[in-house]
Design an enzyme around this catalytic site. Structure first.
Site, short mmCIF file in Angstrom:
data_model
loop_
_atom_site.label_atom_id
_atom_site.label_comp_id
_atom_site.label_asym_id
_atom_site.label_seq_id
_atom_site.Cartn_x
_atom_site.Cartn_y
_atom_site.Cartn_z
CB CYS A 160 -1.20 7.70 8.00
SG CYS A 160 -2.21 6.06 7.94
NE ARG A 163 -0.03 0.53 5.27
CZ ARG A 163 0.72 1.06 5.23
NH1 ARG A 163 0.85 2.41 5.04
NH2 ARG A 163 1.57 1.54 6.72
CE1 TYR A 205 -0.25 -3.18 17.29
CE2 TYR A 205 -3.17 -2.77 17.07
CZ TYR A 205 -1.25 -3.43 17.64
OH TYR A 205 -1.57 -4.51 18.13
CB ALA A 239 -6.12 3.05 8.46
#
Length: 357
Positions: A261, A127, A133, A224
């Site tokens: 991120c 990705r 996490y 996320a």
């Protein structure tokens, strides 16, 4: 053939009647995802042959993994020895114990709670983005679909990202709106009875803001988003934070070890943190009464299961499967993927730790 396969990979008891759960490893679920992808890619390759194969049904994997830090493609530099040591340091996870299967072929929360110590895995993923996490207290959804399949609506890459975000926003609202456990709703703030997520132009994922009048500095990520495509076949997806700690020391808060991120000025949150705030945060601490702690952990588990159901329903509706049926329930087939009897390297339960119980 089902129009959509929902493959659940739930946490399961280790041994005995009432014990800590085992969680599937990130790598183990990734191997299942790869097999589903391979079937779709094989079908697409056959389209140019004299005898093309029928299109496989789209699939969704839903699971809660053992603790794992994943690194995206923007993580161009390898971790230093100190950074890796920090990520792999023991992480304490609290959860309700699980009973064995009941007559309805489900697992249920037993009495009491436990703390388990895990050494998180650290793995690279295809990705975009930097570090994030995944682990207990979260539910992850990985749709495996062909964006150009004849079985449903077609999507561009941007359309698909929007599909995941809109599905998550709708599922969070539905799951929290109908969830009213007796004796606990009184602890909620009146303004927090339903989670209203939103998206931003700057950062992917789903966000919440309890104080929108005070500006975007109060935005916190609750889900996320990370997607990878190969010949328009999807992998990865969405991870929704249900009950994992989002504050406190690194021993218990997995987010304390990374900049989630790579976004320096934004925080993370969870469903339980948004609904119950300080009541929830203080309850999971060592000093909290065991009965109250057990109650909140059971609530979190019910919310996790409820969100799992409504997320797949919302995704199925937006996928616009080509069927004569008007019921999304008749469009799906739910399967459970469980560990085989005996030792299984694809599942982890951690080490018993009584310090936080």
């Amino acid at each position: 053939m089902p129009l959509l396969r929902h493959i659940r990979i739930p946490p399961v008891p280790s041994t005995g009647k009432s014990v800590a759960p085992r969680y599937p490893t990130y790598a183990h679920v990734d191997s299942i995802q790869s097999k589903l992808q391979a079937r779709l890619l094989d079908y697409k390759a056959s389209l140019s042959s004299e005898h093309p194969k029928p299109a496989p049904a789209p699939s969704i994997l839903s699971f809660t993994p053992a603790p794992t830090y994943t690194l995206g493609r923007r993580q161009t530099q390898p971790l230093s020895a100190e950074q890796e040591r920090r990520l792999r340091a023991p992480l304490h996870v609290q959860h309700p114990v699980l009973n064995s299967r009941d007559g309805h072929d489900k697992y249920s929360a037993g009495e009491g709670s436990q703390s388990r110590s895990f050494a998180p895995e650290v793995t690279n993923t295809p990705r975009g983005g930097l570090a994030t996490y995944h682990g207990p207290g979260q539910v992850v959804f990985w749709p495996v679909i062909d964006l150009h399949s004849p079985l449903h609506r077609h999507f561009t890459v941007r359309d698909y990202a929007c599909l995941l975000e809109k599905t998550t926003i709708a599922a969070l609202a539905r799951a929290t709106e109908v969830f009213s456990p007796q004796g606990v709703t009184v602890l909620r703030d009146a303004e927090k009875t339903v989670i209203r997520g939103f998206t931003t132009k700057e950062n992917p994922g789903v966000w919440v803001n309890s104080h929108p009048a005070q500006g975007p500095e109060h935005e916190r990520k609750i889900a996320a988003l990370g997607v990878q495509l190969r010949r328009h076949v999807t992998s990865l997806g969405v991870a929704v934070n249900i009950s994992m700690p989002v504050s406190g020391p690194e021993l218990t808060n997995p987010w304390g070890r990374i900049v989630a991120c790579g976004i320096e000025d934004k925080g993370v949150t969870s469903v339980m943190d948004e609904l119950y705030g300080e009541h929830w945060r203080s309850t999971v601490k060592k000093s909290a009464a065991e009965k109250e702690k057990e109650l909140y952990l059971r609530i979190a588990e019910v919310l996790r299961r409820q969100l799992e159901v409504v997320w797949v329903e919302e995704f199925t509706k937006r996928l616009e499967l080509k069927t004569d049926s008007t019921s999304t329930n008749q469009s799906r087939q739910v399967e459970e993927y469980l560990p085989k009897d005996g030792p299984d390297s694809g599942w982890l339960s951690g080490e018993r730790n009584d310090e936080l119980v």
